[in-house]
Design a protein around this motif. Structure first.
Motif, short mmCIF file in Angstrom:
data_model
loop_
_atom_site.label_atom_id
_atom_site.label_comp_id
_atom_site.label_asym_id
_atom_site.label_seq_id
_atom_site.Cartn_x
_atom_site.Cartn_y
_atom_site.Cartn_z
N VAL A 148 -5.72 83.06 78.69
CA VAL A 148 -4.41 83.70 78.83
C VAL A 148 -3.59 83.02 79.92
O VAL A 148 -2.37 82.90 79.81
N LYS A 159 0.92 83.10 75.38
CA LYS A 159 0.09 84.27 75.64
C LYS A 159 0.85 85.36 76.41
O LYS A 159 0.26 86.37 76.80
N TYR A 196 -9.97 90.97 74.64
CA TYR A 196 -9.05 90.88 75.78
C TYR A 196 -9.01 92.22 76.50
O TYR A 196 -9.06 92.30 77.73
#
Length: 383
Positions: A148, A159, A196
């Motif tokens: 990220v 991202k 994530y």
């Protein structure tokens, strides 16, 4: 010149703080695919921030002062597009240019009159202060491991939407902290995918709040699960593990107080909610992905005027499916809400279903919700 007139009008709305958004489309040439302008507070001053999206997936920002210099720059940007839409609290205007290069401004005179009459509601302007209030900065090690952000903590352009999504999810978790334990917590992320969210939530509770955390992510993809376990080990997230398996059959070794899920597809969200209810979770946060089942089974003559249009049918089924889920959770003693996770321009999958268990929920309220749930299903399915 139309592009100069349009830029002057846009700046007039900006100075009146009535500008919601200016959207640039149909670029004449170059590598810019799209550009969006919004008001932002930068260094204590309001500016028009232009965010451009390029063919190489990069996004760039340009901050224009609300003066003649900024207006001249904006006029040049407008001239580089075939269409620009100005959205304000006093009305809208549009700049259009045809293939021969002839341009026109539509709705400009009417909008200008309203602005001169000061008949425009002001929008709230956010900027640096909002950025500083984010829970994550981009420098967190787990964000670097997941690709990220870079080693300097800069979030990669492609991202940024994911970064905002993760931060927003954590903000919504922060809102429900009063309903969760203070020292030690058990969390399940069901249909966790690349996870994530799992890493962000674990980091928030373990490293930001300093709690003891036991967390499990469950997903059907063995390669993804193996990858996530490797990353957790590298980060020394000792309380975070990932399992490969069917969410509908997963049995947590301990009762989770928090169950989360991000973009579980179609009926997988229903499996998540069923498991969360079986666990007796205090808080459930689920953001559904696609909705197909009701679209295939909808059988309601009263709604045929909507259902005969495929796009509207899908939107109806999306809303009805999530409303049924909330009603089902309410019938099981939860206080429920449907919240916006992130700007719908970034992803249409932006509805979060929030459920907080209320042990004082009256049986009459639960029973009423159950009857409403059953009646709504009969109405939609024609049974």
């Amino acid at each position: 010149m139309p592009h100069q007139d349009f830029a002057a009008l846009a700046m007039l709305t900006a100075r009146a703080q009535a500008l919601k958004k200016v959207v640039f489309s149909r670029p004449v040439s170059g590598d810019i695919v799209k550009m969006v302008g919004t008001l932002r507070l930068i260094g204590g001053k309001t500016v028009l921030q232009l965010e451009s999206f390029h063919t190489d997936n990069k996004a760039k920002h340009e901050n224009l002062p609300l003066d003649h210099a900024g207006e001249a720059t904006l006029a040049a940007r407008v001239a580089a597009f075939g269409q620009v839409n100005l959205l304000t609290t006093a009305g809208d205007a549009e700049y259009k240019k045809n293939k021969k290069g002839h341009a026109v401004v539509l709705g400009g005179d009417k909008l200008r009159r309203k602005l001169e009459q000061k008949d425009a509601e002001q929008v709230s302007v956010t900027g640096n202060d909002k950025e500083k209030n984010r829970i994550l900065t981009g420098a967190e090690p787990f964000l670097r491991h997941l690709g990220v952000s870079d080693e300097n903590g800069r979030v990669y352009d492609k991202k940024r939407a994911k970064f905002r999504q993760i931060n927003r999810f954590l903000e919504l978790i922060r809102d429900v902290l009063p309903a969760l334990p203070k020292d030690e917590i058990r969390i399940c992320d069901l249909c966790c995918g690349k996870s994530y969210l799992s890493f962000a939530v674990y980091h928030y509770f373990a490293n930001v709040l300093g709690m003891r955390v036991s967390m499990t992510g469950v997903d059907l993809k063995s390669d993804v699960v193996a990858y996530c376990n490797e990353v957790a080990e590298k980060l020394h997230f000792d309380g975070l593990t990932f399992l490969c398996g069917d969410v509908g059959k997963y049995e947590s070794p301990e009762r989770p107080q928090l169950v989360i899920s991000l973009h579980a597809c179609d009926t997988a969200t229903d499996l998540v909610l069923e498991r969360a209810l079986a666990f007796g979770a205090r808080v459930i946060l689920a953001t559904p992905c696609c909705h197909h089942e009701l679209n295939h089974t909808l059988n309601c003559n009263a709604l045929s005027f909507i259902a005969e249009h495929s796009m509207l049918r899908q939107k109806l089924c999306d809303a009805a499916t999530d409303a049924l889920r909330l009603k089902m959770l309410q019938a099981n003693g939860y206080d429920v809400a449907a919240l916006e996770l992130i700007d719908p321009e970034e992803t249409p999958k932006n509805v979060m279903l929030r459920a907080i268990y209320n042990e004082k929920s009256p049986q009459t309220v639960r029973e009423k919700a159950r009857l409403e749930y059953e009646e709504a299903k009969r109405f939609l399915l024609g049974t």
